[in-house]
Scaffold this motif. Structure first.
Motif, PDB file in Angstrom:
ATOM      1  N   ASP A  79     -63.243  22.927  68.538  1.00 54.28           N
ATOM      2  CA  ASP A  79     -62.284  23.980  68.878  1.00 54.28           C
ATOM      3  C   ASP A  79     -60.856  23.458  68.871  1.00 54.28           C
ATOM      4  OD1 ASP A  79     -62.398  26.885  69.846  1.00 54.28           O
ATOM      5  OD2 ASP A  79     -61.034  25.977  71.303  1.00 54.28           O
ATOM      6  N   GLU A  80     -60.651  22.258  69.393  1.00 58.92           N
ATOM      7  CA  GLU A  80     -59.297  21.681  69.413  1.00 58.92           C
ATOM      8  C   GLU A  80     -58.806  21.390  68.001  1.00 58.92           C
ATOM      9  OE1 GLU A  80     -59.580  19.460  73.781  1.00 58.92           O
ATOM     10  OE2 GLU A  80     -60.255  18.423  71.952  1.00 58.92           O
ATOM     11  N   ASN A  81     -59.683  20.898  67.137  1.00 55.28           N
ATOM     12  CA  ASN A  81     -59.301  20.665  65.746  1.00 55.28           C
ATOM     13  C   ASN A  81     -58.872  21.956  65.066  1.00 55.28           C
ATOM     14  OD1 ASN A  81     -59.680  17.923  64.177  1.00 55.28           O
ATOM     15  ND2 ASN A  81     -61.222  17.905  65.800  1.00 55.28           N
ATOM     16  N   LEU A  82     -59.644  23.011  65.273  1.00 57.49           N
ATOM     17  CA  LEU A  82     -59.318  24.288  64.636  1.00 57.49           C
ATOM     18  C   LEU A  82     -57.993  24.838  65.154  1.00 57.49           C
ATOM     19  CD1 LEU A  82     -62.798  26.049  64.527  1.00 57.49           C
ATOM     20  CD2 LEU A  82     -61.531  25.050  62.613  1.00 57.49           C
ATOM     21  N   ARG A  83     -57.759  24.713  66.448  1.00 55.72           N
ATOM     22  CA  ARG A  83     -56.510  25.229  67.009  1.00 55.72           C
ATOM     23  C   ARG A  83     -55.288  24.488  66.477  1.00 55.72           C
ATOM     24  NH1 ARG A  83     -57.331  28.846  71.113  1.00 55.72           N
ATOM     25  NH2 ARG A  83     -59.498  29.007  71.826  1.00 55.72           N
ATOM     26  N   LEU A  84     -55.469  23.237  66.062  1.00 57.73           N
ATOM     27  CA  LEU A  84     -54.356  22.515  65.447  1.00 57.73           C
ATOM     28  C   LEU A  84     -53.841  23.235  64.213  1.00 57.73           C
ATOM     29  CD1 LEU A  84     -55.470  18.751  65.574  1.00 57.73           C
ATOM     30  CD2 LEU A  84     -53.632  19.838  66.885  1.00 57.73           C
ATOM     31  N   GLY A  85     -54.766  23.894  63.495  1.00 59.91           N
ATOM     32  CA  GLY A  85     -54.363  24.590  62.280  1.00 59.91           C
ATOM     33  C   GLY A  85     -53.456  25.775  62.515  1.00 59.91           C
ATOM     34  N   GLY A  86     -53.409  26.265  63.754  1.00 57.36           N
ATOM     35  CA  GLY A  86     -52.567  27.420  64.048  1.00 57.36           C
ATOM     36  C   GLY A  86     -51.472  27.165  65.055  1.00 57.36           C
ATOM     37  N   LEU A  87     -51.218  25.897  65.395  1.00 55.21           N
ATOM     38  CA  LEU A  87     -50.216  25.582  66.416  1.00 55.21           C
ATOM     39  C   LEU A  87     -48.826  26.103  66.053  1.00 55.21           C
ATOM     40  CD1 LEU A  87     -50.990  21.958  67.658  1.00 55.21           C
ATOM     41  CD2 LEU A  87     -51.201  24.100  68.921  1.00 55.21           C
ATOM     42  N   TRP A  88     -48.511  26.098  64.763  1.00 54.60           N
ATOM     43  CA  TRP A  88     -47.160  26.474  64.330  1.00 54.60           C
ATOM     44  C   TRP A  88     -46.964  27.983  64.277  1.00 54.60           C
ATOM     45  CZ3 TRP A  88     -47.011  29.527  60.003  1.00 54.60           C
ATOM     46  CH2 TRP A  88     -48.186  29.581  59.239  1.00 54.60           C
ATOM     47  N   ARG A  89     -48.030  28.750  64.389  1.00 50.87           N
ATOM     48  CA  ARG A  89     -47.935  30.193  64.186  1.00 50.87           C
ATOM     49  C   ARG A  89     -47.332  30.887  65.406  1.00 50.87           C
ATOM     50  NH1 ARG A  89     -53.009  32.950  61.979  1.00 50.87           N
ATOM     51  NH2 ARG A  89     -51.375  34.456  61.524  1.00 50.87           N
ATOM     52  N   ARG A  90     -46.430  31.830  65.145  1.00 53.34           N
ATOM     53  CA  ARG A  90     -45.766  32.548  66.228  1.00 53.34           C
ATOM     54  C   ARG A  90     -46.594  33.732  66.713  1.00 53.34           C
ATOM     55  NH1 ARG A  90     -39.505  32.693  63.940  1.00 53.34           N
ATOM     56  NH2 ARG A  90     -39.192  30.415  63.951  1.00 53.34           N
ATOM     57  N   ASP A  91     -47.384  34.313  65.822  1.00 49.88           N
ATOM     58  CA  ASP A  91     -48.219  35.444  66.195  1.00 49.88           C
ATOM     59  C   ASP A  91     -49.494  34.908  66.833  1.00 49.88           C
ATOM     60  OD1 ASP A  91     -49.855  37.654  66.397  1.00 49.88           O
ATOM     61  OD2 ASP A  91     -49.269  38.505  64.466  1.00 49.88           O
ATOM     62  N   ARG A  92     -49.472  34.738  68.155  1.00 51.58           N
ATOM     63  CA  ARG A  92     -50.594  34.117  68.833  1.00 51.58           C
ATOM     64  C   ARG A  92     -51.852  34.986  68.769  1.00 51.58           C
ATOM     65  NH1 ARG A  92     -49.258  29.638  67.981  1.00 51.58           N
ATOM     66  NH2 ARG A  92     -51.041  29.000  69.245  1.00 51.58           N
ATOM     67  N   GLY A  93     -51.651  36.317  68.749  1.00 50.64           N
ATOM     68  CA  GLY A  93     -52.796  37.198  68.664  1.00 50.64           C
ATOM     69  C   GLY A  93     -53.538  37.042  67.351  1.00 50.64           C
ATOM     70  N   ASP A  94     -52.789  36.969  66.249  1.00 53.18           N
ATOM     71  CA  ASP A  94     -53.439  36.810  64.950  1.00 53.18           C
ATOM     72  C   ASP A  94     -54.014  35.409  64.794  1.00 53.18           C
ATOM     73  OD1 ASP A  94     -54.065  37.982  62.302  1.00 53.18           O
ATOM     74  OD2 ASP A  94     -52.824  36.327  61.584  1.00 53.18           O
ATOM     75  N   ALA A  95     -53.372  34.415  65.406  1.00 48.95           N
ATOM     76  CA  ALA A  95     -53.925  33.064  65.367  1.00 48.95           C
ATOM     77  C   ALA A  95     -55.293  33.031  66.046  1.00 48.95           C
ATOM     78  CB  ALA A  95     -52.965  32.081  66.048  1.00 48.95           C
ATOM     79  N   ALA A  96     -55.425  33.763  67.146  1.00 54.17           N
ATOM     80  CA  ALA A  96     -56.716  33.835  67.831  1.00 54.17           C
ATOM     81  C   ALA A  96     -57.744  34.557  66.972  1.00 54.17           C
ATOM     82  CB  ALA A  96     -56.550  34.543  69.173  1.00 54.17           C
ATOM     83  N   ARG A  97     -57.314  35.623  66.289  1.00 56.56           N
ATOM     84  CA  ARG A  97     -58.231  36.336  65.394  1.00 56.56           C
ATOM     85  C   ARG A  97     -58.670  35.443  64.250  1.00 56.56           C
ATOM     86  NH1 ARG A  97     -54.728  40.579  66.725  1.00 56.56           N
ATOM     87  NH2 ARG A  97     -53.402  40.186  64.917  1.00 56.56           N
ATOM     88  N   ALA A  98     -57.731  34.654  63.712  1.00 57.73           N
ATOM     89  CA  ALA A  98     -58.075  33.740  62.619  1.00 57.73           C
ATOM     90  C   ALA A  98     -59.097  32.711  63.069  1.00 57.73           C
ATOM     91  CB  ALA A  98     -56.809  33.047  62.101  1.00 57.73           C
ATOM     92  N   LEU A  99     -58.961  32.244  64.298  1.00 57.52           N
ATOM     93  CA  LEU A  99     -59.931  31.287  64.844  1.00 57.52           C
ATOM     94  C   LEU A  99     -61.318  31.922  64.927  1.00 57.52           C
ATOM     95  CD1 LEU A  99     -60.372  28.474  66.173  1.00 57.52           C
ATOM     96  CD2 LEU A  99     -59.852  29.569  68.361  1.00 57.52           C
ATOM     97  N   ASP A 100     -61.373  33.157  65.421  1.00 53.51           N
ATOM     98  CA  ASP A 100     -62.662  33.850  65.499  1.00 53.51           C
ATOM     99  C   ASP A 100     -63.267  34.054  64.114  1.00 53.51           C
ATOM    100  OD1 ASP A 100     -62.518  34.011  68.257  1.00 53.51           O
ATOM    101  OD2 ASP A 100     -61.623  36.017  68.260  1.00 53.51           O
ATOM    102  N   GLU A 101     -62.422  34.345  63.137  1.00 54.14           N
ATOM    103  CA  GLU A 101     -62.909  34.552  61.774  1.00 54.14           C
ATOM    104  C   GLU A 101     -63.519  33.282  61.201  1.00 54.14           C
ATOM    105  OE1 GLU A 101     -59.620  36.079  59.580  1.00 54.14           O
ATOM    106  OE2 GLU A 101     -59.489  37.919  60.792  1.00 54.14           O
TER     107      GLU A 101
END
Length: 220
Positions: A79-101
């Motif tokens: 989970d921590e590795n995957l979240r690294l891929g979205g750290l730079w993203r400003r849209d936190r809601g879509d970053a969470a959706r991308a993680l679920d996807e």
């Protein structure tokens, strides 16, 4: 070194980069992702020359590079590795959706989200490296040797996923792959390199059926 290489990858297109060891395939991807700076020429994305642009800014523009070797942070969890891929993203809601996807795409990762990277199999690490790139919602994916060291079944799953993503999202993929048959089965077009130069570019089916070219440069 690369010499006089010129090609385009369109949205929704998979282009395979083929050739023997030392042909320049990995160098090409590293140049496109900003890890190697070209001394001449240009790297154009969305009409902008990206030479000299820092790697992190290329990621923000939509370019993701999954290097050979399944580079994951082994001390961190899935989970921590995957979240690294979205750290730079400003849209936190879509970053969470991308993680679920990504978890939907790779159920094996969902089952091991609390496991450390060093506890994963080779196939799971490849899924994790690819999933981390996808969390950033790239428009261009540079993928280097995804089948290296993997069982044929896992390789087939990853390549099928690329084809599905291309069709559903318009993702453009530049694929370096040692398994030429597998690469040509999923690619729209192929580029054959030799000694840092383009030998030919053609539709994947044409390259697959060109016996002289296959024997001379592709080893089958």
């Amino acid at each position: 070194m690369l010499h006089g290489i010129r090609f385009t990858v369109k949205p929704g297109e998979i282009v395979a980069v083929l050739g023997a060891n030392g042909a320049g395939k990995t160098t090409l991807l590293r140049t496109l992702s900003g890890l190697v700076r070209p001394t001449r020429g240009s790297v154009v994305f969305d009409g902008e020359d990206l030479r000299g642009v820092r790697v992190e800014h290329l990621v923000r523009r939509g370019i993701a590079h999954v290097p050979e070797g399944r580079g994951v942070v082994t001390e961190l969890t899935v989970d921590e590795n995957l979240r690294l891929g979205g750290l730079w993203r400003r849209d936190r809601g879509d970053a969470a959706r991308a993680l679920d996807e990504v978890y939907d795409l790779f159920p094996a990762l969902a089952q091991r989200r609390a496991s450390a990277g060093h506890q994963l199999s080779g196939g799971e690490r490849q899924m994790l490296a690819l999933g981390r790139a996808l969390v950033g919602r790239p428009r261009l994916l540079l993928l280097d040797e995804p089948s290296l060291g993997l069982a044929p079944k896992i390789t087939a799953q990853i390549l099928a996923l690329l084809r599905d993503l291309r069709e559903r999202t318009g993702l453009a993929v530049l694929l370096v792959e040692q398994n030429v048959r597998s690469a040509l089965s999923v690619a729209d077009e192929g580029i054959v390199l030799a000694l840092g130069r383009v030998v030919t570019r053609n539709k994947a089916v044409e390259l697959r059926d060109d016996a002289d070219l296959r024997h001379a440069y592709l080893g089958f």
